[in-house]
Design a protein around this motif. Structure first.
Motif, PDB file in Angstrom:
ATOM      1  N   ILE A 330       0.709  -1.277  -0.140  1.00 56.78           N
ATOM      2  CA  ILE A 330      -0.137  -0.010  -0.034  1.00 56.78           C
ATOM      3  C   ILE A 330       0.768   1.242   0.114  1.00 56.78           C
ATOM      4  N   GLY A 331       1.980   1.288   0.673  1.00 57.59           N
ATOM      5  CA  GLY A 331       2.780   2.287   1.025  1.00 57.59           C
ATOM      6  C   GLY A 331       3.531   2.833  -0.532  1.00 57.59           C
ATOM      7  N   GLU A 332       3.765   1.929  -1.310  1.00 58.55           N
ATOM      8  CA  GLU A 332       4.315   1.953  -2.444  1.00 58.55           C
ATOM      9  C   GLU A 332       3.386   2.313  -3.565  1.00 58.55           C
ATOM     10  N   HIS A 333       2.345   1.879  -3.490  1.00 53.83           N
ATOM     11  CA  HIS A 333       1.666   1.923  -4.885  1.00 53.83           C
ATOM     12  C   HIS A 333       0.169   2.652  -4.567  1.00 53.83           C
ATOM     13  N   ASP A 334      -0.062   2.892  -3.392  1.00 62.68           N
ATOM     14  CA  ASP A 334      -1.419   3.874  -3.320  1.00 62.68           C
ATOM     15  C   ASP A 334      -1.230   5.069  -2.977  1.00 62.68           C
ATOM     16  N   ASP A 335      -1.200   6.015  -3.921  1.00 56.79           N
ATOM     17  CA  ASP A 335      -0.934   7.342  -4.060  1.00 56.79           C
ATOM     18  C   ASP A 335      -1.838   8.066  -3.157  1.00 56.79           C
ATOM     19  N   LEU A 348       2.517  20.456  10.381  1.00 58.91           N
ATOM     20  CA  LEU A 348       3.643  19.691  10.883  1.00 58.91           C
ATOM     21  C   LEU A 348       4.811  19.699   9.977  1.00 58.91           C
ATOM     22  N   GLY A 349       4.510  20.326   8.882  1.00 57.11           N
ATOM     23  CA  GLY A 349       5.597  20.408   7.661  1.00 57.11           C
ATOM     24  C   GLY A 349       5.597  18.965   6.754  1.00 57.11           C
ATOM     25  N   ILE A 350       4.606  18.279   6.965  1.00 55.99           N
ATOM     26  CA  ILE A 350       4.667  17.117   6.137  1.00 55.99           C
ATOM     27  C   ILE A 350       3.670  17.505   5.088  1.00 55.99           C
ATOM     28  N   GLU A 351       4.275  17.759   3.849  1.00 60.77           N
ATOM     29  CA  GLU A 351       3.651  18.019   2.586  1.00 60.77           C
ATOM     30  C   GLU A 351       4.004  17.199   1.400  1.00 60.77           C
ATOM     31  N   ILE A 352       3.157  17.004   0.420  1.00 62.05           N
ATOM     32  CA  ILE A 352       3.305  15.912  -0.725  1.00 62.05           C
ATOM     33  C   ILE A 352       2.798  16.838  -1.806  1.00 62.05           C
ATOM     34  N   ASP A 353       3.916  16.487  -2.829  1.00 60.46           N
ATOM     35  CA  ASP A 353       3.750  17.229  -4.349  1.00 60.46           C
ATOM     36  C   ASP A 353       2.679  16.099  -4.984  1.00 60.46           C
ATOM     37  N   PRO A 354       1.263  16.702  -5.269  1.00 62.14           N
ATOM     38  CA  PRO A 354       0.587  15.802  -5.969  1.00 62.14           C
ATOM     39  C   PRO A 354       1.204  15.180  -7.198  1.00 62.14           C
ATOM     40  N   ARG A 355       1.883  15.922  -7.897  1.00 65.78           N
ATOM     41  CA  ARG A 355       2.212  15.393  -9.218  1.00 65.78           C
ATOM     42  C   ARG A 355       3.385  14.194  -8.995  1.00 65.78           C
ATOM     43  N   ARG A 356       4.188  14.572  -7.937  1.00 57.03           N
ATOM     44  CA  ARG A 356       5.355  13.357  -7.751  1.00 57.03           C
ATOM     45  C   ARG A 356       4.579  12.393  -7.044  1.00 57.03           C
ATOM     46  N   ASN A 357       3.545  12.797  -6.373  1.00 55.55           N
ATOM     47  CA  ASN A 357       2.936  11.332  -5.696  1.00 55.55           C
ATOM     48  C   ASN A 357       2.223  10.326  -6.408  1.00 55.55           C
ATOM     49  N   SER A 358       1.725  10.972  -7.636  1.00 52.90           N
ATOM     50  CA  SER A 358       0.752  10.244  -8.568  1.00 52.90           C
ATOM     51  C   SER A 358       1.851   9.547  -9.619  1.00 52.90           C
ATOM     52  N   ALA A 359       3.167  10.012  -9.579  1.00 50.64           N
ATOM     53  CA  ALA A 359       3.891   9.332 -10.773  1.00 50.64           C
ATOM     54  C   ALA A 359       4.275   7.976 -10.360  1.00 50.64           C
ATOM     55  N   PRO A 360       5.018   7.362 -11.046  1.00 50.19           N
ATOM     56  CA  PRO A 360       5.415   5.893 -10.901  1.00 50.19           C
ATOM     57  C   PRO A 360       6.622   5.857 -10.013  1.00 50.19           C
ATOM     58  N   VAL A 361       6.756   5.104  -9.034  1.00 49.94           N
ATOM     59  CA  VAL A 361       7.894   4.847  -8.134  1.00 49.94           C
ATOM     60  C   VAL A 361       9.152   4.258  -8.726  1.00 49.94           C
ATOM     61  N   ALA A 362      10.322   5.093  -8.682  1.00 48.88           N
ATOM     62  CA  ALA A 362      11.377   4.535  -9.408  1.00 48.88           C
ATOM     63  C   ALA A 362      11.793   3.277  -8.514  1.00 48.88           C
ATOM     64  N   ASP A 363      12.623   2.403  -8.976  1.00 49.09           N
ATOM     65  CA  ASP A 363      13.010   1.314  -8.271  1.00 49.09           C
ATOM     66  C   ASP A 363      13.732   1.362  -7.170  1.00 49.09           C
ATOM     67  N   GLY A 369       7.763  14.816  -1.379  1.00 48.37           N
ATOM     68  CA  GLY A 369       7.470  15.867  -0.804  1.00 48.37           C
ATOM     69  C   GLY A 369       8.583  16.543  -0.134  1.00 48.37           C
ATOM     70  N   GLU A 370       8.806  17.748  -0.295  1.00 47.89           N
ATOM     71  CA  GLU A 370      10.192  18.398   0.510  1.00 47.89           C
ATOM     72  C   GLU A 370       9.903  19.391   1.184  1.00 47.89           C
ATOM     73  N   GLY A 371       8.760  19.272   2.038  1.00 44.93           N
ATOM     74  CA  GLY A 371       8.541  20.338   3.098  1.00 44.93           C
ATOM     75  C   GLY A 371       9.491  20.231   4.195  1.00 44.93           C
ATOM     76  N   SER A 372       9.293  20.792   5.170  1.00 49.61           N
ATOM     77  CA  SER A 372      10.481  20.678   6.238  1.00 49.61           C
ATOM     78  C   SER A 372      10.632  19.159   6.770  1.00 49.61           C
ATOM     79  N   VAL A 373       9.871  18.411   6.630  1.00 50.23           N
ATOM     80  CA  VAL A 373       9.865  16.882   6.961  1.00 50.23           C
ATOM     81  C   VAL A 373       9.675  16.397   5.366  1.00 50.23           C
ATOM     82  N   PRO A 374      10.686  16.099   4.688  1.00 51.69           N
ATOM     83  CA  PRO A 374      10.583  15.555   3.425  1.00 51.69           C
ATOM     84  C   PRO A 374       9.803  13.851   3.472  1.00 51.69           C
ATOM     85  N   VAL A 375       9.029  13.577   2.626  1.00 47.76           N
ATOM     86  CA  VAL A 375       8.466  12.673   2.341  1.00 47.76           C
ATOM     87  C   VAL A 375       8.990  11.609   1.117  1.00 47.76           C
TER      88      VAL A 375
END
Length: 411
Positions: A330-335, A348-363, A369-375
């Motif tokens: 789920i963590g890898e495939h369910d944006d 809390l500084g946890i923010e994701i980029d919708p475009r990156r979040n929906s893109a295929p995950v590299a191997d 997300g690159e807020g104050s707490v990267p995701v």
């Protein structure tokens, strides 16, 4: 075929998964699974990298017959088994006995078997498969890699239950934690992705699949984790309830007349997403939720809430957090589920980029997300971690078990 290979074996309660890996690069050369061992419909499925899978029936096969079929298929596929350096076995429970992978001799095997009461569905079959492998090739090193080992660094206050010490000691009651092999692999990959030394990296790792857990990692070590004495506690899972008041167990036994076995069946196999929706698959549930199914929407909301609950708690334990990491099926495939977890945490500084979040995950994973707490999303590979430990132990380059001790500042 490489000159040296390593075999990885993951024995389940009625299955045998295995992979053949290059002992130097770790590359997967082939994989297979024997399902429904000891039941009707037993079958072997094997795939050599780059080729179509092969499937054949093994009616009512035992674990011994499954291992024999595994080696027979290797021979048919032209695998050079004379180049095997060792076999690495996933063992679910190492108790407090094993805080690192070990080469298995008869004494170690007996100690693993003695822990079977803590993992009755998994440790006995792991022991059986190690014995069968030793009989097949007495000279091939067998290595046990424990799901609980990475959590051996939990400080006292994280693993201790507030019950009388003599009761806890007699019955080995404490938080053990699971998914450790996955979290250890992901920790190393996250450190590399972030450009941080593994011994310095601080993470919250969300291993989300049919079984799910969250681990707080400080300085590359596990300092808290959501699973406890068993894999039941913590998050809402496919069929497991997760956190559940122990008094409610007593109430069900007294008021509803349920036996211990019936309560265990309820909490382990009939609860979680299945109990809330009638379906244990998060992808199917999210699809139902998007079509307006009220039960599915509530289940997704509850599952995401429970993840955020633990993320918030672990933020207090891991100062200087380098990243919140998602892994597992789920963590890898369910944006969509990642978004459901993260979007309410922007304060809390946890923010994701919708475009990156929906893109295929590299191997090898990547940042979403690159807020104050990267995701980050990092695909796990427990078999690679088991292969790595096996080769290092056999070649004598592993970290001694005594070095995996809790952070002295936390004991």
């Amino acid at each position: 075929m490489p000159d040296e290979t390593v075999l990885v074996i993951n024995a389940g309660s009625s299955s045998l998964k295995y992979e053949l890996r290059d002992a130097t690069s770790g590359a997967r050369l082939g994989r297979g699974i024997v399902n429904r061992i000891g039941h009707d419909g037993t079958a072997l499925r094997y795939q050599v990298s780059g080729e179509s899978p092969v499937e054949r029936p093994l009616p009512g096969a035992s674990y011994a017959e499954a291992i024999a079929a595994m080696f027979e298929r290797f021979t048919e596929a032209g695998a050079r088994l004379d180049g095997l350096v060792g076999a690495g076995h996933r063992v679910v429970h190492g108790g407090t006995e094993f805080s690192e992978p070990v080469v298995v001799d008869d004494a170690v095997l007996s100690r693993i078997d003695a822990l079977s009461s803590l993992a009755p569905l998994h440790n006995p079959v792991a022991v059986e498969c190690i014995r069968l492998m030793k009989e097949h090739d007495p000279d091939l090193p067998q290595v046990a890699v424990f799901d609980t080992a990475f959590h051996a660094t939990l400080p006292w206050e994280a693993y201790t239950f507030a019950v009388p010490e003599d009761v806890a000691a007699e019955h080995r009651l404490r938080r053990y934690g699971f998914h450790g092999t996955s979290v250890e692999y992901v920790t190393g990959r996250a450190a590399a992705l972030l450009g941080v030394e593994e011994d310095d990296v601080n993470l919250i790792v969300c291993h989300l699949g049919n079984g799910a857990s969250i681990t707080a990692v400080r300085g590359g070590r596990s300092v808290d984790t959501s699973m406890g004495f068993t894999p039941l506690s913590g998050l809402v899972m496919g069929t497991r309830a997760g956190d559940f008041d122990a008094s409610a167990v007593l109430y069900l036994q007294d008021a509803a007349g349920m036996s211990t076995r019936e309560v265990a069946e309820l909490l382990e196999r009939r609860s979680g997403l299945l109990g809330l929706t009638g379906d244990s698959d998060m992808a199917a549930i999210r699809d139902r939720a998007q079509r307006g199914d009220d039960a599915a929407q509530r289940a997704v909301r509850l599952a995401a809430y429970r993840v955020r609950h633990y993320v918030g708690a672990y933020l207090a334990l891991v100062p200087g957090l380098h990243a919140l990491v998602f892994t597992g099926g789920i963590g890898e495939h369910d944006d969509g589920f990642r978004a459901a977890v993260c979007e309410p945490l922007a304060h809390l500084g946890i923010e994701i980029d919708p475009r990156r979040n929906s893109a295929p995950v590299a191997d090898d994973g990547g940042l979403i997300g690159e807020g104050s707490v990267p995701v980050a999303v990092i695909p796990t590979d427990e078999e690679a971690e088991i292969a790595h430990h096996t080769v290092n132990l056999v070649r004598g380059t592993s970290t001694p078990q005594t070095e995996r001790t809790p952070d002295p500042s936390q004991t």
